[in-house]
Each structure stands twice: as C-alpha cells, then as structure tokens.
Design an enzyme around this catalytic site. Structure first.
Site, short mmCIF file in Angstrom:
data_model
loop_
_atom_site.label_atom_id
_atom_site.label_comp_id
_atom_site.label_asym_id
_atom_site.label_seq_id
_atom_site.Cartn_x
_atom_site.Cartn_y
_atom_site.Cartn_z
CG ASP A 124 -1.64 1.25 1.46
OD1 ASP A 124 -2.71 1.38 0.86
OD2 ASP A 124 -1.14 2.12 2.21
CE LYS A 225 -15.79 -13.34 3.18
NZ LYS A 225 -17.09 -12.75 3.47
CG HIS A 356 -15.45 -3.21 6.32
ND1 HIS A 356 -16.39 -3.67 5.42
CD2 HIS A 356 -15.23 -4.23 7.19
CE1 HIS A 356 -16.73 -4.91 5.73
NE2 HIS A 356 -16.03 -5.28 6.80
N1 LIG Z 1 -11.40 -10.52 2.82
C1 LIG Z 1 -12.04 -10.40 3.94
O1 LIG Z 1 -12.42 -11.38 4.57
C2 LIG Z 1 -12.32 -9.03 4.48
C3 LIG Z 1 -12.79 -8.89 5.79
C4 LIG Z 1 -13.00 -7.61 6.29
C5 LIG Z 1 -12.74 -6.51 5.50
N2 LIG Z 1 -12.30 -6.68 4.21
C6 LIG Z 1 -12.03 -5.52 3.36
O2 LIG Z 1 -11.00 -4.74 3.94
C7 LIG Z 1 -11.14 -3.39 3.51
C8 LIG Z 1 -10.93 -2.47 4.68
O3 LIG Z 1 -9.63 -2.66 5.19
P1 LIG Z 1 -8.92 -1.64 6.18
O4 LIG Z 1 -9.87 -1.18 7.19
O5 LIG Z 1 -7.67 -2.31 6.60
O6 LIG Z 1 -8.66 -0.35 5.30
P2 LIG Z 1 -7.71 -0.01 4.07
O7 LIG Z 1 -6.94 -1.17 3.61
O8 LIG Z 1 -8.56 0.66 3.06
O9 LIG Z 1 -6.69 1.03 4.71
C9 LIG Z 1 -7.17 2.23 5.23
C10 LIG Z 1 -6.10 3.32 5.12
O10 LIG Z 1 -5.05 3.04 6.03
C11 LIG Z 1 -3.79 3.20 5.38
N3 LIG Z 1 -2.86 2.32 6.08
C12 LIG Z 1 -2.77 0.98 6.01
N4 LIG Z 1 -1.87 0.51 6.89
C13 LIG Z 1 -1.36 1.59 7.54
C14 LIG Z 1 -0.37 1.76 8.56
N5 LIG Z 1 0.22 0.72 9.13
N6 LIG Z 1 -0.10 3.02 8.97
C15 LIG Z 1 -0.75 4.08 8.42
N7 LIG Z 1 -1.68 3.97 7.47
C16 LIG Z 1 -1.98 2.75 7.02
C17 LIG Z 1 -4.08 2.87 3.94
O11 LIG Z 1 -3.18 3.52 3.10
C18 LIG Z 1 -5.47 3.43 3.76
O12 LIG Z 1 -5.42 4.77 3.41
C19 LIG Z 1 -12.52 -3.28 2.89
O13 LIG Z 1 -12.37 -3.16 1.50
C20 LIG Z 1 -13.20 -4.59 3.24
O14 LIG Z 1 -14.10 -5.01 2.24
C21 LIG Z 1 -12.07 -7.91 3.72
ZN LIG Z 2 -16.29 -7.12 7.84
#
Ligand SMILES: NC(=O)c1ccc[n+]([C@@H]2O[C@H](COP(=O)([O-])OP(=O)(O)OC[C@H]3O[C@@H](n4cnc5c(N)ncnc54)[C@H](O)[C@@H]3O)[C@@H](O)[C@H]2O)c1
Ligand SMILES: [Zn+2]
Length: 461
Positions: A124, A225, A356
C-alpha cells in the site's frame, strides 16, 4: 454396499411406455505407478508391489437408456497458516521469506538456495512511505531479488483495473508460481486486491498476507475471501482462495490513525457480541487504553495486562473457529455475518466518510435494537452494548442508514440467501443465534427506537 446396482426408474420425460433401466456404478480412484485408474468401489485392487495411492475423489457413472453420465465428487483441500510474530521486518527474522513452507525438505532446499530467492511484493502506498525502506532493507540483507510495487490501495481504487495493473507487473517480473509467493503488505483493501490478482494469475498463485491495519489483522487476513468492488457493488468480484500464509505483527498498527483503530475494534466487537463474553468484557474494560496505545504491548502496565495481545488472539481464534469449517461459505447460517447485512449498502453509499468497521458497527447497533424489540436482549444489555460501542469511538447511528436503505439492503441480501433471511442476532452479551422470522413490523419498530435513542448520541460524538 454393492459396487453397481441396477435400478428400475420410471422416467417421466420419456415417451416410451416401458420404464428405462438405469445402471449406477460407483468408482474410487487409485494411482498405480503413475496412472490414475478407476476401480469399482469395494473391489480389491490387484497389483504388484507398487505403491498404491487412493484419492478421495469419486466418480459415479449412470447408464440410462442410451445415455451415460458421470458425476465427479472431488474434495478440495486448503491449508494455510496464520502466524503471529514479532519484528517481522527484522532481517534476522526468516518468517516472511520461509514461514509459509511446511515441508522440511522444501525448507531445506529454499535455505540452501538463499541467494536465488525472488519475491514480488505489492505494498500500500502509505505503508510504503512509512515502512518501504525497512522492507527494502529486509530483502537486501537477505540477498533476495525483488520487485516492490507500491499502489494507492484505498477503497475508492478497489477495482478490477488495479488487479490487472498488478498482473501486468507480475507477468513482466516472471514469477515461479511454485516457489515464489506474491507478498501483499497493507490494509484489507490491499490484501483483497492482491489476493484476487494472485488467485487469477495462472489460475492460482500462492500469496502471503501481511496486514498493517487493525481491521485487516483480526479479520481480512484470517479467512479465504478476496475481492474488488464492481459496478458500485461491494466486493462483487472475488474468489475464495486463502493465502498460503498470513504473518501478523502488531507493530504496523502503531502508525494508523485513531479512527482506524476504532474501525478494527468494530470487527472485534462483532466476535465478542456473537460468541465471547470475556472478549466483550475486555473491550469494555480496556477499550480506551487500546485506542490510546494503538494495540502495542505494554507489559509494564499491570492494570491492563497485555490487553492488546489477549483481545487480538481471542478475536482471531473465534474468527477462525467460525471460518475454517465454512471457508467457501456454503453454509449460509454464519454468525460472522453479524453487522454485514446492511453495512455493504451503507458503506458504498457513505464512501469515503464511513470505513468498513464503522459501517459494520452502525449495522450492529441497529440489529441490537432488533434483538431488543424481539425480546432477545433486555434494556440493560442493550445499553451496555451501545455504551461499549461509543467508548470504542464507533458510530452507533448514521444519517445515510435510512429505513429505505435498510429495506433495500435486506431485499438484496435475501436474493443471495436462498430466499430465506438469516439474521444473526445477539441473544445476550456474548451469545447469539440465527433468526429467519423477523417481521417487517419488528424491523420498523426497531428502526424508530434506534433512531430516537442513537441519533442524539451520534450528534454528540
Ligand atoms: N477478505 C475479507 O475477509 C475481508 C474482511 C474484512 C474486510 N475486508 C475488506 O478490507 C477493507 C478495509 O480494510 P482496512 O480497514 O484495513 O482499510 P484499508 O486497507 O482501506 O486502509 C485504510 C487506510 O489506512 C492506510 N494504512 C494501512 N496501513 C497503515 C499503517 N500501518 N499506517 C498508516 N496507514 C496505514 C491505507 O493507506 C489506507 O489509506 C474493505 O475493502 C473490506 O471489504 C475484507
Ligand atoms: Zn467485515
């Protein structure tokens, strides 16, 4: 059981006056030398001293009229590791490079060929800015030939276009899919996009997840997933292909904004409410501390023990318990769907202001009222749940979550649940059940009460 049986079947589609005769034969599959052979079930395998391997696959042959059909049953086996580790990016920690290898022979081979290791890493963009130099040092110090692809893997970019961009780069890097797993380092969005890309490349290329947000640490990393958004619909394109390994290091979480900690706490609270009273108590007691300390371990602080370690471990264990027997989500009765009935619609509508885990929490808050109106929760339990959500700085109501949206989301959901609404609901603090008899009247009463009580709370925060 006889290996083959003759069955007289009255075939209604046939215009013939005589019923058709069907003959069904069940075969097992065995490998003799290097050839797979079908052997009638129950018949002994006659052969030499050669090693014989039996497959779990089965073929059932039915001859009926002049036609023949074969039914193939082949269990698909998945094995993946979820490893909690410290200092994942310390060059002396070999987990990231070799932690996915399970066979000692393979490991020995890899360790003997350290200089020829190659890795393709997708990271990322923000994580790259914060940790990119440490990641590079890790691979440099371990003499790995690598390519790091840094991408803005945020929800708004979670599309098939980004999957294709990754695949172009993978193709030009020239991966050996047997020995060079793709590594994804980032939040849930990054892990989902890379997981889909890996599952498409040469039909299934192994990949490794390194979650860097709390939400991806406890949730997006541990299941099978992956996916991307499509035509304004959340995760519409995706697959059930788990990584070969997930490597967990809480160190990354220290740099995520406070709101993102709450976001992850939403998914932890989901597991607490569905099946773990102690986890709920831990969140109630240490929630603020965990927010303040960003889930880093503080062993010296006696009052809090190692709350970060305990909560994340329980969250992952409870999640794995629910996911492992149902990796392909064939069973539609899933407690982990709590908070995920209305939230997909809400999340897409309220992007990018609602994350989310926040959307999940709004859904859970509404469902808490559904439980209350249905008499599954008492007043005190309802209050405790909403108070806990507020203390974790999670939204308990959202203006976009209108009655119209709720009805639309539930109708959409119904379409994908074999015509039966299966609603996971709390039946106490840390206990739950799945209901299919929630009337529209109950939902509407819950909505009104929820709005009256939780809208003012959301205005204050
Ligand atoms: N596959 C699955 O089973 C599953 C389960 C739950 C959620 N999801 C998916 O996960 C996504 C949400 O993930 P999320 O909440 O991790 O958000 P994200 O991956 O969108 O990250 C959010 C923000 O945090 C930043 N970021 C990431 N790591 C960082 C760090 N260590 N320090 C500073 N900034 C950082 C990223 O650049 C981004 O701007 C959704 O798209 C959701 O659909 C998937
Ligand atoms: Zn979820």
């Amino acid at each position: 059981m006889p290996a083959s049986k003759e069955i007289l079947l009255a075939d209604s589609s046939s215009t013939a006056t005589m019923p058709k005769i069907s003959k069904q034969t069940d075969f097992q599959l065995v490998r003799i030398k290097n050839t797979w052979c079908r052997i009638k079930k129950g018949e002994p395998v006659h052969d030499s001293e050669d090693k014989i391997t039996a497959s779990q696959a089965k073929i059932t042959e039915v001859i009926s009229g002049g036609e023949i059909s074969w039914t193939i049953e082949a269990p698909i086996y998945f094995c993946y590791k979820v490893v909690e580790t410290c200092s994942l990016l310390d060059p002396s920690n070999q987990t990231l490079l070799y932690g996915h290898i399970r066979e000692s022979g393979e490991l020995e081979k890899a360790l003997n060929n350290k200089e020829t290791q190659r890795r393709f890493i997708v990271i990322d963009k923000t994580v790259n800015e914060l940790y990119g130099s440490i990641v590079r040092k890790y691979f440099d110090d371990n003499y790995v030939q690598y390519k790091i692809l840094s991408l803005p893997t945020i929800e708004e970019n979670k599309s098939i276009d980004m999957v294709l961009d990754i695949l172009q780069e993978v193709q030009s890097f020239g991966l050996d899919r047997r020995t060079e797993p793709i590594i994804a380092i980032g939040g849930g969005t990054c892990l989902d996009i890379v997981g889909l890309a890996a599952s498409l490349y040469r039909r299934r290329t192994p990949y490794i997840r390194v979650p860097t947000t709390l939400l991806s640490y406890v949730d997006a990393s541990v299941g099978a997933k992956n996916g991307v958004n499509f035509l304004q619909c959340k995760n519409k394109l995706g697959s059930y292909v788990p990584p070969i390994a997930t490597f967990l290091d809480r160190i990354f979480i220290q740099t995520i904004p406070r709101q993102h900690i709450s976001n992850g706490l939403g998914e932890i609270l989901k597991m607490a409410l569905m099946k773990h009273k102690c986890l709920f108590d831990l969140l109630k007691t240490h929630g603020k501390f965990l927010l303040d300390t960003k889930f880093q371990s503080h062993n010296g602080l006696v009052d809090h023990g190692d709350a970060a370690l305990k909560t994340t471990r329980i969250a992952i264990e409870t999640m794995l318990e629910e996911l492992a027997p149902n990796l392909w989500e064939d069973d539609l009765n899933r407690l982990v769907d709590f908070g995920h009935l209305i939230s997909p619609e809400l999340e897409m509508r309220a992007l990018p202001s609602l994350m989310h885990g926040e959307a999940v929490n709004v859904d859970m808050a509404f469902m808490t009222y559904v439980s209350y109106v249905k008499g599954l929760l008492n007043e005190m339990e309802k209050i405790q749940i909403i108070q806990c959500m507020s203390s974790l700085e999670l939204p308990v109501w959202h203006k976009e979550c209108t009655w119209h949206l709720i009805k639309k989301a539930l109708t959409e959901r119904l379409k994908h649940s074999a015509g039966q609404m299966r609603m996971p609901l709390p039946t106490g603090l840390g206990t739950a059940d799945i209901f299919n008899d929630i009337s529209e009247e109950t939902l509407e009463r819950a909505y009104t009460l929820w709005t009256n009580e939780c809208r003012p709370i959301s205005m204050r925060s």
